[in-house]
Motif scaffolding. Structure first.
Motif, PDB file in Angstrom:
ATOM      1  N   UNK A 127      31.711  29.768  36.051  1.00  0.00           N
ATOM      2  CA  UNK A 127      31.037  31.056  35.861  1.00  0.00           C
ATOM      3  C   UNK A 127      30.676  31.665  37.209  1.00  0.00           C
ATOM      4  N   UNK A 128      30.250  30.803  38.091  1.00  0.00           N
ATOM      5  CA  UNK A 128      29.758  31.281  39.382  1.00  0.00           C
ATOM      6  C   UNK A 128      30.884  31.949  40.173  1.00  0.00           C
ATOM      7  N   UNK A 129      32.026  31.315  40.154  1.00  0.00           N
ATOM      8  CA  UNK A 129      33.173  31.864  40.889  1.00  0.00           C
ATOM      9  C   UNK A 129      33.546  33.226  40.330  1.00  0.00           C
ATOM     10  N   UNK A 130      33.576  33.318  39.010  1.00  0.00           N
ATOM     11  CA  UNK A 130      33.947  34.589  38.388  1.00  0.00           C
ATOM     12  C   UNK A 130      32.898  35.638  38.726  1.00  0.00           C
ATOM     13  N   UNK A 131      31.669  35.245  38.576  1.00  0.00           N
ATOM     14  CA  UNK A 131      30.586  36.206  38.813  1.00  0.00           C
ATOM     15  C   UNK A 131      30.641  36.715  40.244  1.00  0.00           C
TER      16      UNK A 131
ATOM     17  N   UNK B  35      34.577  39.031  29.144  1.00  0.00           N
ATOM     18  CA  UNK B  35      35.976  39.494  29.047  1.00  0.00           C
ATOM     19  C   UNK B  35      36.768  39.046  30.280  1.00  0.00           C
ATOM     20  N   UNK B  36      36.139  39.213  31.441  1.00  0.00           N
ATOM     21  CA  UNK B  36      36.815  38.819  32.689  1.00  0.00           C
ATOM     22  C   UNK B  36      36.971  37.310  32.747  1.00  0.00           C
ATOM     23  N   UNK B  37      35.974  36.645  32.283  1.00  0.00           N
ATOM     24  CA  UNK B  37      35.955  35.195  32.343  1.00  0.00           C
ATOM     25  C   UNK B  37      37.039  34.600  31.440  1.00  0.00           C
ATOM     26  N   UNK B  38      37.248  35.248  30.280  1.00  0.00           N
ATOM     27  CA  UNK B  38      38.175  34.697  29.287  1.00  0.00           C
ATOM     28  C   UNK B  38      39.639  35.029  29.585  1.00  0.00           C
TER      29      UNK B  38
END
Lengths: 705, 680
Positions: A340-344, A381-384
């Motif tokens: 999550x952290x990387x995506x965020x 959405x971005x994460x998935x």
């Protein structure tokens, strides 16, 4: 012409044979033919006569009347055996090499037939019950030539079996089908088998029916099939529907003028499901709805409304070449496991633009109120996302109007032009589809209204896009439904600068949104049960310039109008028309030649001579009992047959000659006839007899063996 | 009662072609009068197609005799409503062929003659018809003679026929049409293969003048081709330049034979030809000073082609008189001659003063070649160029050397010759034969020898001599030439007639002058059609020109082929296709020959086929969107019939409007106020 006879039968069945074991096992096959016809004639109360012309009976062998067994009661069928003696046969030039002049023999029978209608057939043919029932129904019409596909069956039809046993054998021992377009092997379910290298995948379950010609190639690695005016695609639609990809190129049948040619798809309910306008070699998508589980293969037809123009050197109507007809595989890739952290971390600039956009469109208060939830949804959405822009596990396809994937990491997107089509298969019921969208240079990066339509044209969503915007499109459909959504900006975009592409907006992510129960969307009408959608994906220039090839023939082909491609495959086995038409045409051409193509020639003459072809369709059938290769026409035996003819120096009408004659008839809009008034050996007195019921020698042999 | 002959024509009162009523009047009257004169039982069927509204019917517009004798006149009307069924009904007022079929289908004659309403038959023709010698299994055809338009409509039959005989314009024959000279012979055309002043004309069997892309003119010939010529007294030499065509050469490469029939019809000469060849034909003195007819014949030709129904055996590029050469130069005195020719004379064997004197006399009269002044001759093969080595003038002569020479008063030829290297310079026997092989003389040549031989032709005729040496050897050393002997002088001899052998009856001689490879290698060009050509065999080339004006056969044959093709378009080529269909349906063509004639009265341009009008016609048809069967189509269909030895029939059983009840009347005799009145 002779006037009608008193107590004339309704139908004369005319065939020719001699007891020479032609093709092997001849007597068995004749016995089956004779028995089956007499039995069916009785069963359906069809008033008929069965005329067998015994041509040049071999010396030292029994005549057919002796060699076959005949029932004591032939019911509504009268049997007539007409003999053409050896002396008469000896008149012909090739008498020594050709023991039987098939066409002249049939003419002998036709000339003497008394039926109102006459069917010329062969002695190894069995008619299906449905066909005989139709013949007995009295619905035949003048002005028609009736033709039918031929179904070849194994050679072990039980000669001593009952009619029903024989027919059951035929139904279950089908080898191949002689259809208008060509001769095909059949699948166990009765569909035409695909070729090893065909225009569809081996596992596609797609088959090609009438209107499709066999596979051809102009280049070794580029197989295609021509289609006529209407071509059947037989397929099993996966549950929830699917997308069919077609690759086509216009041929000479749609005319030699420049400009787009129309191709239509007709769905299973018979209405036009899609219309494409085609220039050059073009890839098309057709979103096919489920066929509602009718069972068996569904039939989709391609139709060419402006097709049907002829060629001079080919009698077929060649409207489009189809290079590919297969299912589109939707992308479905798992999401990479990222923290999550990387995506965020990566998504932060985009989320900032998202909040900024919300503020501009809805005001600061709305931004503050909804911001957190919005960011959460966008983030999910971005994460998935899978490796493309879609959620991992969501089957999708970016169809027309989408550009290649660009960017890297979170800033990964696809540019979109006008009328972009997105195909998805829903992964849950009544759930919205979420998109992360941003305006592009085609719309000056300014705000615009995005419309999402479903295939029937109804608008599912209208959303204002300003900056990065999170949009949800409500989809009311069961899980697993294939949907085609069209995304359009209300204000049309335009290309900018040197880039010829129209880059209206870009999409960063798409995936499953909120369930519709939660969504505060507008009322959405569910899509109709059967919704088709047609798209044009890519197009490039045609490979063949038909106009240049065909220019020299143009004056000729213009006079032909839009002629028919007559079903001449295996026509010697079944050509039926009113007696007056046979007399009009003076029967088959009595050329002193091997009979090759003479039966086809008659069909064309009939069609242009006032007896237009009409096809008798399933379940009406004729079964042809297989015999040894090289004795008559089978695909396997054709080469050997030609070799034998060449060796014996027997002349026959060449295919080119047949084509010339067809072209003449098409142009003159009339038949070509070669015979004189004495056709069918009208001037010769021929011996005729009705065979007597008895137990023949053959049956006795059978018993002892 | 069944008439012997039905004569069938189609018309409508629409002034088609201009002056239509007069022409129809002439046709009708001439026929009725001739039928009476020759007592020919006949019916005259006029099919009146789509009569124009507001104009009189033919029965009214024409005048009809009160007594039509053994001829019954029937006018069958095809009303406008039936005409309106046809696609081009608005643009084509008359469907000629369907109209003719309507007549054929209703005709009662034993034989049916299909013709047109502007045709007059010669008395000899009607006499033949009346003699009842027509046969089943034949299709009768005839050449057509076009005559000027002013046939006297109110004249008597004999006046009309006399006009036709003396006002011929052109002739339609099997090969094409040809303008006629006032004397009735066919005109040669500008740039033709013979000189304008040659007096040579091309008769039957010659196709019209054609040109290569290069511009070179030629004419094709079929199996037999007639040359009409006036042979100069004493005979002459005809030069032919020709090349085998596909009719002989389609299947194998030569050589091909071409022969000559003389004016008596006997075979007199032949050549074996490969490639483009120049030939000489020596003609003897003609039997009289009139026009003679000789024939070229191609015995092994006659192959059919695929896109061309003509038979094209040879291409002839030139057919003209070959000039005989004459030589002149001042004669010199005896002394000067002896001085100049001393080396030659010194090599003469000693002993015969007479021979020496004769040699000097011969050398004295020698012109600038080796030939005597005033001599007329021509060298054929086997001669070498003039050799003036060391002051001695001579020509070397090889084996079988040919010499044409016109016989002078003495009917003898003198020569001064000497053995050459090919006979070892030693003595040898020189044999001199005619082209026909008759030995004229055998002379022993030893050293320079004076020889005098008789010429076996009358004075003034051309003798063709072949010189051969017995014991000649093949060329030796580096010189590839055969040099049997050389000749120093040649001229008229001094013998008297008593030594001359009997004349050969006809001194025809066929010589091959030169040959080179052919312009077209037909066997290769037609390689992929070999089978079809072989299957056709030697098909008939039918006389289809102007066949709409005269095609006659038994009724059964018309029914067998179901009449003319009922094509919904202009009637071009339909009549030709019928001829071929009939031919292959058991009625092979037979040509009726002069003095049997059909005369066709000329009409306005653009209304039917006339050579001048063809372009007009097609322009008009194309503008109206009316289709016609093209020449290519016709050729293709003929090729089918020839390959399959079967007729191609296009009509159904309902041909000739058999299912329509057509009104029919027999016109009543009356003086028509309109036309006949205005004439007066």
């Amino acid at each position: 012409m002779q006037s009608s006879y008193e107590d004339a039968p309704y139908l004369s069945v005319v065939a020719t044979a001699r007891n020479d074991d032609h093709g092997g096992n001849l007597l068995n096959r004749v016995q089956i033919f004779v028995d089956a016809w007499i039995n069916q004639s009785k069963r359906h109360g069809l008033s008929s006569e069965l005329i067998i012309v015994e041509w040049n009976p071999p010396a030292g062998r029994e005549p057919l009347a002796e060699a076959l067994r005949w029932p004591s009661d032939t019911g509504a069928c009268r049997v007539r055996i007409i003999e053409v003696p050896r002396e008469l046969h000896a008149r012909y030039r090739h008498a020594a090499a050709l023991p039987l002049y098939q066409m002249i023999a049939k003419n002998v029978g036709i000339r003497r037939a008394r039926g109102e209608y006459i069917v010329a057939t062969n002695i190894d043919i069995v008619f299906s019950d449905e066909l005989v029932r139709y013949l007995a129904s009295g619905k035949l019409e003048k002005g028609r030539m009736y033709r039918i596909d031929r179904t070849d069956v194994g050679s072990d039809v039980p000669v001593n079996g009952t009619l029903d046993e024989q027919l059951a054998y035929c139904r279950s021992h089908v080898i191949r089908l002689g259809a208008r377009e060509g001769t095909y092997k059949l699948s166990p379910e009765g569909l035409r088998k695909n070729e090893p290298e065909d225009i569809t995948g081996i596992e596609s379950g797609i088959h090609f029916g009438s209107g499709f010609y066999p596979v051809e190639r102009y280049r070794p690695d580029d197989p295609f099939r021509w289609i006529g005016n209407e071509a059947e695609i037989l397929l099993r639609v996966p549950a929830g529907g699917a997308v069919l990809e077609l690759e086509v190129e216009p041929g000479p049948g749609v005319g030699l003028d420049e400009g787009a040619k129309t191709l239509e798809a007709v769905g299973w309910n018979g209405s036009t499901a899609a219309t494409w306008s085609i220039t050059g070699r073009t890839t098309l998508h057709l979103v096919v709805p489920p066929d509602n589980g009718k069972g068996g293969a569904a039939c989709l037809r391609l139709r060419v409304p402006d097709g049907g123009r002829p060629l001079v050197e080919d009698p077929r109507i060649l409207n489009f070449r189809v290079f590919r007809c297969d299912w589109v595989v939707l992308n479905n890739q798992p999401a990479p496991a990222l923290s999550d952290l990387a995506v965020l971390g990566e998504a932060r600039p985009m989320l900032v633009r998202l909040l900024d956009g919300r503020r501009k469109t809805h005001g600061l208060m709305a931004m503050l109120r909804d911001g957190a939830g919005l960011c959460g949804r966008a983030f999910r959405l971005l994460e998935a996302r899978g490796p493309d822009i879609a959620e991992g596990g969501l089957p999708f396809r970016c169809s027309q109007g989408w550009h290649e994937l660009e960017g890297a990491g979170v800033e990964r997107f696809r540019w979109v032009s006008e009328d972009a089509v997105l195909i998805v298969r829903t992964t849950s019921e009544n759930q919205s589809l979420a998109l992360l969208v941003e305006p592009g240079p085609g719309l000056d990066f300014g705000s615009f209204v995005l419309l999402a339509r479903q295939a029937d044209g109804s608008v599912l969503t209208r959303a204002t896009i300003d900056g990065v915007t999170y949009v949800e499109v409500p989809i009311r459909a069961p899980r697993g439904t294939v949907m085609a959504l069209t995304l359009t900006s209300e204000r049309p975009g335009a290309p900018v600068g040197d880039d010829p592409r129209t880059l209206s907006f870009r999409v960063f992510a798409l995936g499953t949104g909120r369930s519709l129960a939660d969504a505060r969307g507008s009322e959405v009408t569910p899509a109709p049960a059967e919704t088709w959608a047609a798209q044009t994906i890519t197009s490039r220039p045609s490979e063949v310039d038909w106009a240049t090839f065909q220019e020299k023939w143009r004056p000729l082909t213009e006079e032909m109008g839009k002629p028919d491609f007559v079903h001449m495959n295996a026509c010697g086995d079944f050509t039926l028309m009113a007696r007056e038409h046979w007399h009009d045409l003076r029967g088959y051409a009595e050329l002193d030649l091997f009979s090759m193509h003479l039966d086809s020639f008659l069909c064309w003459a009939a069609h242009h001579g006032g007896a237009r072809e009409e096809m008798l369709r399933e379940p009406m059938r004729i079964y042809h009992i297989e015999h040894g290769a090289g004795s008559g026409w089978t695909p396997e035996g054709e080469d050997r047959l030609y070799a034998r003819i060449a060796r014996q120096g027997i002349q026959s009408i060449s295919y080119d000659e047949l084509l010339d004659l067809i072209a003449q008839m098409r142009r003159l809009h009339g038949p070509v006839i070669f015979n004189l008034e004495d056709w069918g050996l009208a001037g010769d007195r021929l011996a005729e007899m009705t065979p007597q019921a008895k137990t023949p020698a053959m049956a006795a042999n059978k018993v002892s063996s | 009662m069944t008439p012997y002959l039905s004569v069938i024509g189609v018309s409508r009162n629409d002034e088609h072609g201009g002056n239509l009523l007069s022409r129809t009047q002439i046709f009708v009257e001439a026929w009725i009068n001739q039928a009476k004169r020759h007592n020919l039982s006949s019916e005259l069927i006029l099919v009146e197609w789509n009569p124009p509204a507001g104009r009189e019917r033919l029965a009214k517009a024409l005048r009809w005799p009160a007594d039509t004798g053994p001829c019954k006149v029937r006018i069958i009307e095809v009303p406008a409503e039936i005409h309106a069924r046809y696609k081009h009904g608005d643009n084509l007022p008359l469907y000629q062929m369907i109209g003719k079929n309507a007549g054929i289908r209703r005709a009662r004659g034993e034989f049916l003659l299909l013709t047109n309403i502007d045709i007059v038959f010669s008395n000899e023709l009607v006499q033949f018809l009346a003699s009842r010698r027509l046969e089943k299994g034949r299709m009768y055809r005839i050449d057509r003679t076009d005559v000027m338009a002013d046939v006297p409509v109110d004249g008597t039959l004999d006046e009309q026929l006399a006009y036709c005989r003396s006002h011929a314009l052109r002739l339609f024959t099997r090969e094409g049409y040809s303008p006629l000279n006032p004397d009735g012979s066919r005109q040669s055309l500008p740039g033709d293969i013979t000189g304008t002043e040659s007096g040579i004309h091309f008769g039957r069997g010659w196709f019209p003048l054609d040109r290569h892309e290069s511009g070179e003119a030629f004419r094709w010939i079929g199996d037999e081709a007639e040359i009409l010529l006036r042979v100069p007294p004493g005979g002459a030499v005809l030069e032919l330049d020709l090349e085998p065509g596909p009719g002989g050469a389609a299947l194998e490469r030569g050589p091909y034979t071409i022969g000559v029939l003389d004016w008596n019809g006997s075979h007199v000469a032949s050549w074996s030809v490969t490639g483009r060849t120049t030939l000489h034909l020596v003609l003897p003195p003609p039997p009289d000073d009139g026009v003679q007819s000789i024939w070229l014949r191609v015995p092994d030709g006659g192959l059919g082609l695929v896109h061309e129904h003509r038979i094209l055996n040879f291409q002839v590029f030139r057919c003209d008189w070959a000039e005989l050469a004459t030589w002149d130069a001042p004669a010199s005195s005896t002394l000067a001659t002896i001085r100049r020719s001393r080396p030659t004379l010194l090599r003469m064997p000693w002993g015969s003063l007479t021979a020496f004197r004769q040699a000097v006399r011969l050398l004295r009269r020698r012109a600038n070649d080796i030939f005597a002044i005033g001599m007329e001759g021509r060298l054929g093969q086997g001669w070498y160029g003039l050799d003036e080595d060391g002051g001695e003038r001579s020509r070397w002569v090889g084996q079988d050397a040919e010499l044409m020479v016109r016989a002078g008063g003495s009917r003898s030829l003198a020569m001064l010759v000497e053995p050459g290297p090919s006979v070892g310079f030693g003595p040898f026997m020189l044999t001199i034969r005619t082209a026909g092989g008759q030995v004229v003389a055998r002379e022993r040549i030893h050293g320079v020898t004076y020889v005098e031989i008789p010429l076996p032709v009358p004075c003034g005729a051309i003798a063709t001599l072949v010189f051969s040496s017995e014991g000649g050897r093949p060329p030796t050393g580096e010189d590839p030439r055969i040099l049997n002997f050389r000749m120093f002088a040649c001229g008229e001899g001094s013998s008297n007639a008593t030594e001359i052998p009997a004349l050969e009856p006809d001194q025809w001689a066929a010589l091959t002058v030169s040959s080179r490879p052919p312009g077209n290698d037909w066997a290769s060009i037609l390689e992929d059609r070999r089978e079809q050509i072989a299957e056709m065999g030697k098909p008939a080339f039918l006389h289809t020109f102007a066949c709409g004006d005269f095609t006659m056969m038994a009724r059964q044959h018309w029914f067998d082929v179901r009449g003319y093709v009922e094509f919904d378009g202009y009637s071009m080529h339909m009549d030709s296709m019928l001829c071929y269909a009939a031919h292959y349906a058991g009625a092979p063509e037979e040509l009726l020959r002069p003095p049997m004639q059909v005369y066709h009265i000329e009409h306005g341009i653009g209304s039917g086929w006339s050579p001048e009008g063809e372009t007009h016609l097609f322009t008009r048809l194309a503008r109206k969107g009316i289709s016609w069967v093209s020449n290519d189509d016709m050729e293709e269909l003929i090729a089918h019939m020839r390959t399959r030895h079967a007729p191609a029939i296009f009509n159904r059983d309902d041909w000739g409007l058999v299912n329509d009840r057509l009104p029919e009347i027999e016109p009543a005799a009356q003086e028509v106020p309109g036309m006949a009145g205005s004439k007066v």
